[in-house]
Design a protein around this motif. Structure first.
Motif, PDB file in Angstrom:
ATOM      1  N   SER A 102       0.849  -1.196   0.000  1.00 29.25           N
ATOM      2  CA  SER A 102       0.000   0.000   0.000  1.00 29.25           C
ATOM      3  C   SER A 102       0.885   1.245   0.000  1.00 29.25           C
ATOM      4  CB  SER A 102      -0.920   0.006   1.221  1.00 29.25           C
ATOM      5  OG  SER A 102      -0.167   0.080   2.415  1.00 29.25           O
ATOM      6  N   CYS A 134      -9.468   0.268   3.700  1.00 31.09           N
ATOM      7  CA  CYS A 134      -9.734   1.088   2.519  1.00 31.09           C
ATOM      8  C   CYS A 134     -11.219   1.397   2.419  1.00 31.09           C
ATOM      9  CB  CYS A 134      -9.283   0.359   1.253  1.00 31.09           C
ATOM     10  SG  CYS A 134     -10.192  -1.169   0.935  1.00 31.09           S
ATOM     11  N   ARG A 160     -11.423   0.095  -2.897  1.00 29.54           N
ATOM     12  CA  ARG A 160     -10.575   1.104  -3.515  1.00 29.54           C
ATOM     13  C   ARG A 160      -9.227   0.505  -3.872  1.00 29.54           C
ATOM     14  NH1 ARG A 160     -12.082   5.188  -6.052  1.00 29.54           N
ATOM     15  NH2 ARG A 160     -10.651   6.716  -5.182  1.00 29.54           N
ATOM     16  N   PRO A 161      -8.500   1.103  -4.820  1.00 31.81           N
ATOM     17  CA  PRO A 161      -7.237   0.513  -5.282  1.00 31.81           C
ATOM     18  C   PRO A 161      -6.218   0.368  -4.157  1.00 31.81           C
ATOM     19  CG  PRO A 161      -7.972   2.236  -6.785  1.00 31.81           C
ATOM     20  CD  PRO A 161      -8.859   2.322  -5.579  1.00 31.81           C
ATOM     21  N   GLU A 186      -3.129   1.072  -4.057  1.00 29.68           N
ATOM     22  CA  GLU A 186      -2.235   2.207  -3.830  1.00 29.68           C
ATOM     23  C   GLU A 186      -2.876   3.303  -2.988  1.00 29.68           C
ATOM     24  OE1 GLU A 186      -3.945   2.580  -8.065  1.00 29.68           O
ATOM     25  OE2 GLU A 186      -3.058   1.014  -6.792  1.00 29.68           O
ATOM     26  N   ARG A 187      -4.200   3.221  -2.780  1.00 30.12           N
ATOM     27  CA  ARG A 187      -4.882   4.209  -1.944  1.00 30.12           C
ATOM     28  C   ARG A 187      -5.287   3.635  -0.591  1.00 30.12           C
ATOM     29  NH1 ARG A 187      -3.788   8.985  -2.921  1.00 30.12           N
ATOM     30  NH2 ARG A 187      -5.709   9.649  -1.860  1.00 30.12           N
TER      31      ARG A 187
END
Length: 406
Positions: free
Chosen positions: A172, A201, A341-342, A344-345
Motif C-alpha cells: 500500500s 480502505c 478502492r485501489p 495504492e490508496r
C-alpha cells in the motif's frame, strides 16, 4: 582489507520503516554491529504519513481483545505481541522523550500529535548506538556466493552480514516506498506469498448523482455497520466514490472477500444503534401534521440531512410513512458495495509472505534471513494495531537474529 571484507557486519536490516528500525535498535543495544538500508531518500516515510492523523501508536484496550483484532493471524502474532506489548511501545516512546496520552476512543497518541519529533529522536538514538544508516540504497537480492547486493549512490555493493532482517513493507502507498518489488526475489527462494489486497480502505458505491454531489465529505456519526455477519461501531464518511472511515475499516476483510466471491457486498447501516426499533417507532408515531418527512425525522430523531438522504439511497426515494416500517428502515439501511478502492490508496495491505512457509520468521532456504513488518501475511484495522504489530514483529526478528548469531 578488500572492499567486500570491509562490508562484513553482524546484521544488515533492509527497510527503514518501524519494523526495520526497531530491529536495528534492539540489535545495536545488544552490542551487534548493524547497518540499515533504505531505498528512499529518507527514513520512515509511511511512519510520517501515519503521523498526519496524530500518529496512533497503539491501543489501550484489554490485551485479549487487542490480540483478537488480528483475526485469523492472532495465534501467529500473539507470542510476538506478548513479548512487545502496547505498554512496551508506550515505554519505548517515553524513552525517546515522547510522552503519550490515551484518547477518548482508547487509542494511544504521542502528546506532540505527530511523528516527526519521535522519528528524529529515534534516528539520533540509532546513530548514537553506532548503527550505520544508508538511504537511496535498494536491495537487489543475493549474488551466487550468497552476498547481499545493494544498489547505492555509488553503484552496486556486496555485503556479507552474518544475519539479515528484511522489513520491506507491504504494497500500500507504493510512492512512499512499499511497492512489493521484492516478491519475485523471495518466491525464487521458496517463500510462499499470499496475493496483496487493499485493507483499511474505502469501498465504491453507485450513489445517485444528486446524493454524491450534495453529500460527499459528510460524516455518518456513531453508526453501526454490518457486513457478512461482522459488525463495527463508530464513524464513517460519505465519499464521492462511496464510503470510508474507521467503522468501515473495522469490518476487516469481510466486505472485500464478499465482493471477490459474489461481485458485490451488502453493507447494512444502523443510523441509531443506541435506540431499539420500538423506541424509534414510538417517537415517529407523534403527530406529523403538515411537516415533510425530512423535517419529521429531524425533529423526532435528530436525523441529519445526509442520514435522511442515505435512507432514500438505501430504500428508494419513497420512504415508508408508517412508523414501524420507517423505524426498521432506519435500523437497517442496505448499501451495495461494488469494489474496494485501489491498493495504492489503501492505508494498509492484506497478503504477503505466509507464516506457514517460514521457520518462525526465517526463510527456510536462508535460515540467516528473517522477515518483519507489513511484508508478512497479516492484517488489522486502524486504531494502533498496525504499528503495534510492525514493532512487535521487528523486535521478534531482532531476537531471532541475535540468537542465531550466538
Amino acid at each position: 582489507m578488500t572492499p567486500e571484507a570491509s562490508r562484513t557486519i553482524d546484521v544488515a536490516v533492509v527497510g527503514g520503516g518501524p519494523a526495520g528500525l526497531v530491529a536495528a535498535q534492539r540489535l545495536a543495544e545488544a552490542g551487534r554491529s548493524v547497518v540499515v538500508f533504505e531505498k528512499m531518500p529518507t527514513f520512515g516515510r509511511k511512519f510520517l504519513m501515519a503521523g498526519r492523523g496524530g500518529l496512533n501508536l497503539t491501543h489501550s484496550e484489554d490485551f485479549a481483545r487487542f490480540a483478537a483484532r488480528y483475526g485469523d493471524r492472532e495465534a501467529r502474532l500473539l507470542p510476538m505481541l506478548e513479548a512487545f506489548t502496547p505498554a512496551d511501545l508506550v515505554a519505548w516512546a517515553r524513552d525517546l522523550g515522547q510522552e503519550t496520552f490515551v484518547g477518548a476512543s482508547g487509542r494511544v497518541f504521542p502528546k506532540a500529535m505527530k511523528a516527526s519529533p519521535l522519528l528524529r529522536a529515534w534516528l539520533a538514538r540509532l546513530e548514537a548506538l553506532g548503527v550505520s544508516l544508508h538511504t537511496r540504497s535498494a536491495w537487489a537480492g543475493w549474488d551466487a556466493d550468497g552476498a547481499l547486493l545493494v544498489d547505492g549512490p555509488d553503484g552496486r555493493e556486496a555485503w556479507r552480514p552474518r544475519a539479515t532482517i528484511l522489513a520491506l513493507g507491504g504494497a500500500s502507498w507504493p510512492k512512499l516506498g512499499s511497492d512489493a518489488a521484492w516478491t519475485g526475489v523471495l518466491e525464487a527462494q521458496g517463500a510462499a506469498i499470499a496475493p496483496f489486497a487493499p485493507a483499511n480502505c474505502g469501498f465504491e458505491v453507485a450513489w445517485s448523482e444528486i446524493f454524491r454531489d450534495r453529500f460527499a465529505g459528510e460524516p455518518l456519526k456513531n453508526v453501526r455497520l454490518t457486513c457478512e455477519g461482522r459488525q463495527a461501531r463508530g464513524d464513517a464518511m460519505v465519499a464521492g466514490y462511496g464510503i470510508e472511515g474507521g467503522a468501515v475499516y473495522a469490518l476487516g476483510p469481510a466486505p472485500r472477500e464478499a465482493i471477490a466471491r459474489d461481485g458485490a457486498a451488502t453493507l447494512t447501516i444502523d443510523l441509531r444503534p443506541d435506540l431499539p426499533a420500538e423506541t424509534l417507532e414510538r417517537r415517529l408515531s407523534g403527530a406529523r401534521g403538515g411537516q415533510s418527512l425530512a423535517n419529521h425525522l429531524r425533529k423526532a430523531l435528530k436525523l441529519s440531512p445526509v442520514e435522511v438522504n442515505l435512507l432514500r439511497e438505501a430504500h428508494g426515494l419513497d420512504l415508508p410513512g408508517e412508523p414501524a416500517a420507517l423505524a426498521a428502515a432506519i435500523k437497517a439501511a442496505p448499501i451495495r458495495l461494488t469494489a474496494a478502492r485501489p491498493l495504492e490508496r489503501a492505508i494498509s495491505a492484506a497478503g504477503g509472505v505466509r507464516f506457514e512457509g517460514l521457520d518462525g520468521l526465517a526463510l527456510r532456504a536462508r535460515p540467516d534471513v528473517f522477515l518483519a513488518g507489513e511484508m508478512l501475511d497479516w492484517e488489522a484495522p486502524t486504531g494502533g494495531y498496525l504499528l503495534q504489530a510492525c514493532f512487535a514483529t521487528g523486535v521478534a526478528a531482532a531476537k531471532a537474529a541475535g540468537e542465531g548469531l550466538g
